[in-house]
Each structure stands twice: as structure tokens, then as C-alpha cells.
Design an enzyme around this catalytic site. Sequence first.
Site, PDB file in Angstrom:
ATOM      1  N   LYS A   4       4.063   9.952   8.506  1.00 41.06           N
ATOM      2  CA  LYS A   4       3.547   8.914  10.063  1.00 41.06           C
ATOM      3  C   LYS A   4       5.076   9.363  11.108  1.00 41.06           C
ATOM      4  CE  LYS A   4       0.991   6.196   8.086  1.00 41.06           C
ATOM      5  NZ  LYS A   4       1.077   4.433   6.805  1.00 41.06           N
ATOM      6  N   ASP A  15       9.491   2.519   0.381  1.00 44.73           N
ATOM      7  CA  ASP A  15       8.306   3.048   0.997  1.00 44.73           C
ATOM      8  C   ASP A  15       7.958   2.859   2.543  1.00 44.73           C
ATOM      9  OD1 ASP A  15       5.961   4.612   2.112  1.00 44.73           O
ATOM     10  OD2 ASP A  15       4.774   3.629   0.352  1.00 44.73           O
ATOM     11  N   TYR A  18       0.441  -0.872   0.016  1.00 48.76           N
ATOM     12  CA  TYR A  18       0.117  -0.107  -0.035  1.00 48.76           C
ATOM     13  C   TYR A  18       1.258   0.782  -0.267  1.00 48.76           C
ATOM     14  CZ  TYR A  18      -3.667   3.320   1.420  1.00 48.76           C
ATOM     15  OH  TYR A  18      -4.111   4.314   1.221  1.00 48.76           O
TER      16      TYR A  18
HETATM   17  C1  PLP Z   1       0.496   5.019   5.018  1.00 50.05           C
HETATM   18  C2  PLP Z   1       1.045   4.722   3.861  1.00 50.05           C
HETATM   19  C3  PLP Z   1       1.112   5.393   3.202  1.00 50.05           C
HETATM   20  C4  PLP Z   1       0.061   7.409   3.214  1.00 50.05           C
HETATM   21  O1  PLP Z   1       0.315   8.010   3.595  1.00 50.05           O
HETATM   22  P1  PLP Z   1      -0.819   9.103   3.835  1.00 50.05           P
HETATM   23  O2  PLP Z   1      -0.663   9.584   4.925  1.00 50.05           O
HETATM   24  O3  PLP Z   1      -2.076   8.159   4.543  1.00 50.05           O
HETATM   25  O4  PLP Z   1      -1.288   9.454   2.638  1.00 50.05           O
HETATM   26  C5  PLP Z   1       1.917   5.484   1.737  1.00 50.05           C
HETATM   27  N1  PLP Z   1       2.805   4.298   1.777  1.00 50.05           N
HETATM   28  C6  PLP Z   1       2.835   3.073   2.924  1.00 50.05           C
HETATM   29  C7  PLP Z   1       3.828   2.085   3.147  1.00 50.05           C
HETATM   30  C8  PLP Z   1       2.108   3.878   4.366  1.00 50.05           C
HETATM   31  O5  PLP Z   1       2.376   3.139   4.899  1.00 50.05           O
END
Ligand code: PLP
Length: 447
Positions: free
Chosen positions: A293, A265, A150
Site C-alpha cells: 500500500k 503485517d 486479513y
Molecule cells: C491490503 C492488505 C493485504 C493484501 O495486500 P494486496 O496488495 O491487496 O495483495 C495484506 N495484509 C494487509 C494487512 C492488508 O491490509
Amino acid sequence: MPVSGAAQRPRSERLYERAQGLLPGGVNSPVRAFGAVGGTPVFFDTAHGSRVRDADGREYVDFCQSWGPLILGHADPAVVSAVQRAAERGLSFGACHAAEADLAALIVAGYDGAERVRLVSSGTEAVMTAMRMARGATGRPLIVKFEGGYHGHHDSLLVKAGSGLATTGLASSAGVPDRIAGATVVARLDDEESVSAVFAEHGDAVAAVIVEPVPANNGLLQQRDEFLDHLAAETRRAGALRQRDEFLNPLPAEPRRAGALLIADEVISGFRLRYGASPAAARLQPDLVTLGKIIGGGMPIGAVAGRAALLEQLAPVGPVYQAGTLSGNPLSVAAGIATLDALTDPARYAELERLGAAVEQAVRTASPAGLQLIRSGSMLWPYYGTDRPRAAHQIADAAIARFNGAYAGFLERGLYLPPSGFEVGFLSTAHTAEECRTLAEALLAAG
Ligand SMILES: *Cc1c(COP(=O)(O)O)cnc(C)c1O
């Protein structure tokens, strides 16, 4: 009936009813609606440290922690006071301020090879920016992602695998045009052959491979070092940009063809397992890293980091456009600095490891037949199955159903876990050993 219903939480029930008339599904992000676990979503009222109190005055130990950002726990005093001090000086400038570079310096210190950082307002935006940079820098169209990874909710990555190996993707959401989904190829985690097949089929057209080094959005799918090495080698072979740093410097007027880039990511895993890069990300030696985050300490943020030659593809230096009214806003930046400052103390990670190990140990000692605690540091995935999935298709439906079925019982014991068996739980430095034991007992009782 699940005990999370109206009888126990009449205020949450009323608030949810009202919200449903005003917000689609009553929520602003779908998993919050408790669709997987059933019952009424718990409406939070206040949160401090490891604990949250709901609108009915019931208290829970929170093992979701806003899905990862709150590594110091809710409303950490240092973070709150940094945000308060920043707020008094202005909520948003839409102009340069000193703290932006302070946060960038803290990020660069955690990532080998990162020289420049662009701050944005969410992880989704960070990934979107990284992909555009990769396409701009390479002049190639395709992005490779992994099934079960994701990376936010933008069009290009709301894509699932097509029928054959190495085929371009199909939209996994309504509203994503085929042509956009078709610019993404979906490979399988833990499967070297699938990576090789993608490059054999599409090598010259791949702008970037994006991967969660520690995939944590669809269970916790820990990858073998051999797989990570294979992925890095294949990506490198598809263009060998690392040997051709001079390619981007001086910046070409026209985008020229170069090799595929590797995007790690780390929106969840960055600064989660140790200060800066997760060990898996460090192993990959990515060209670009996306963050979010934790680096915002609970405030909205995202970031892309990488070498200067690559990041300076971005406007105003380079030809790849990206902008944001609230990018680098003083509140998010202040919360991020306060959080990363605290994390420069290795004792914080030692404590998180101790807490995580305590949950794992308690589960293992009881040696339940049908429960495994899959853990990376302070990220925990209770999995009610016997095998250890490393790829999305290996996750057993029955294991997820068992977690979801037990969820109301967790709430009843005063534990708030992420409301879906596919989601990973988080410990913070505010949790106690006692709370971790309670979690283990609840997980075992449900097994
Ligand atoms: C949470 C997350 C996202 C998206 O971040 P948002 O701040 O919710 O847009 C993208 N990549 C990873 C791996 C994530 O855990």
C-alpha cells in the site's frame, strides 16, 4: 430504493452492465461490487487530492483513497511526476536499477532491526513470501493467524477457525484444500488465553504467528498493549530465536528447527500512523514485517523486511525460493520513494492527526447514542454500536447493517466511503478540515 441507482448514475449503470459481461461480477476485486451496500458501483473517471469524479461527472470527497495507499491523496503532483520521469526511462527492466536500494533504505529507516528488504508486487505476495521464509527458517509447518485478520488472498490464510479453541483452520474459500487450511491455526484477538492455548497445543510446530498490529481489515480492532506483549512473549517462548541469532548464521545447509517467528503485517498500518512502524508493531518487535500500500504510493507493490540473517534465507543467498518478473519495477519504486520522501516530514503526520481528531471531536461533541468513531490516526472506523469491539466476534451485525443501510445517503451527500461497514476509511494530507466536518455530519445524520 437506494439513490445510488440508474437515475443518478446512468453512465456507471451502463459501464457496470458491460463489465458484468466481461469480468466476474463486473469487478477485479469483490468488495468493489457494492454487494454489502447495494446499488450500482460508482465508476471512477478522474481523481485528484481528496476528490474523485465519476463517469457521470459527479464529484465526491473520497474517504477510501484506494484502501490506504494514497496517504498524500490522489495524483499527488510529486508522486505523479516521479512516475512520469521513471516511465520515460523504461517501464520495466527485469534487471537491477539504482532506485531499488533507495526505496529499501527508506523502508529500513522506518523499521528498527530491519536490515534487508525484498520487494514484490502486492501485499499478498509479501505475506506469502514471509510465511515461506518462516517455514524455511524454522523447519516447522504451522502458521497462526487471528480471526478477522486479513493478510491477502493466498490459500494458507483464507482460513477460518475450526470448532474448538486452538484447532487447525477450515478453508474460508472454495478451492483451498483441507491440507493447506489445516496448516493454519486461528486464534482470537484480544484474548490472551486463546494465544496460550495455541502454543500449548501446537508450540513446537508453529513456524510463525502473523498479526496485523493494528487490525484494520475487519473493522478497526485496536489491541491492548497487554495483549500485544503477551503475544510477543508467547511467540518468543516458543523458540527464543532472538536469543539464538547465531542459529541462522552461518546458514544451515538443511533447515534446522528453531523458534516461532513473529510476522507483523503492516501492509495497511506501515507508514500510516508515523514514519515507518506503527507503535503497535514497534512494541511487538517482530522478526519479519510485511508492507505494501503506502510504500508504493498507489502503484502495485509489497515488501518483506527483517534482519539480514533471516532475509538471506531467500534465493539467491538462501534456500527459500522467491522471484518476480515485475518485482522492484521502476514505476512502483519511484512512486514509493516520492511518497516516503514526503512522509519524512513529521508535519504530514501532525496534519493527518489534526484532521482525524477533528472528525472524532465532531462526532463526540454531538454525543450520539449509537455511533462511535473508532480511530487510529488517519484510519477511521464509523461503528454504529455502543461497545468497542476488539475482536471479530464482538462486532454487532446491527452496527454493520446500519452503516450499509446509510451508504446510499453518503453518496448522495457527495461522500465516497469504503462500500462496507467492515471497512476502515482513510484520510490523506489532501483532505481539508471542512471535508472532515462534512464527513462527521453525514455519519451523525445516519446515526
Ligand atoms: C491490503 C492488505 C493485504 C493484501 O495486500 P494486496 O496488495 O491487496 O495483495 C495484506 N495484509 C494487509 C494487512 C492488508 O491490509
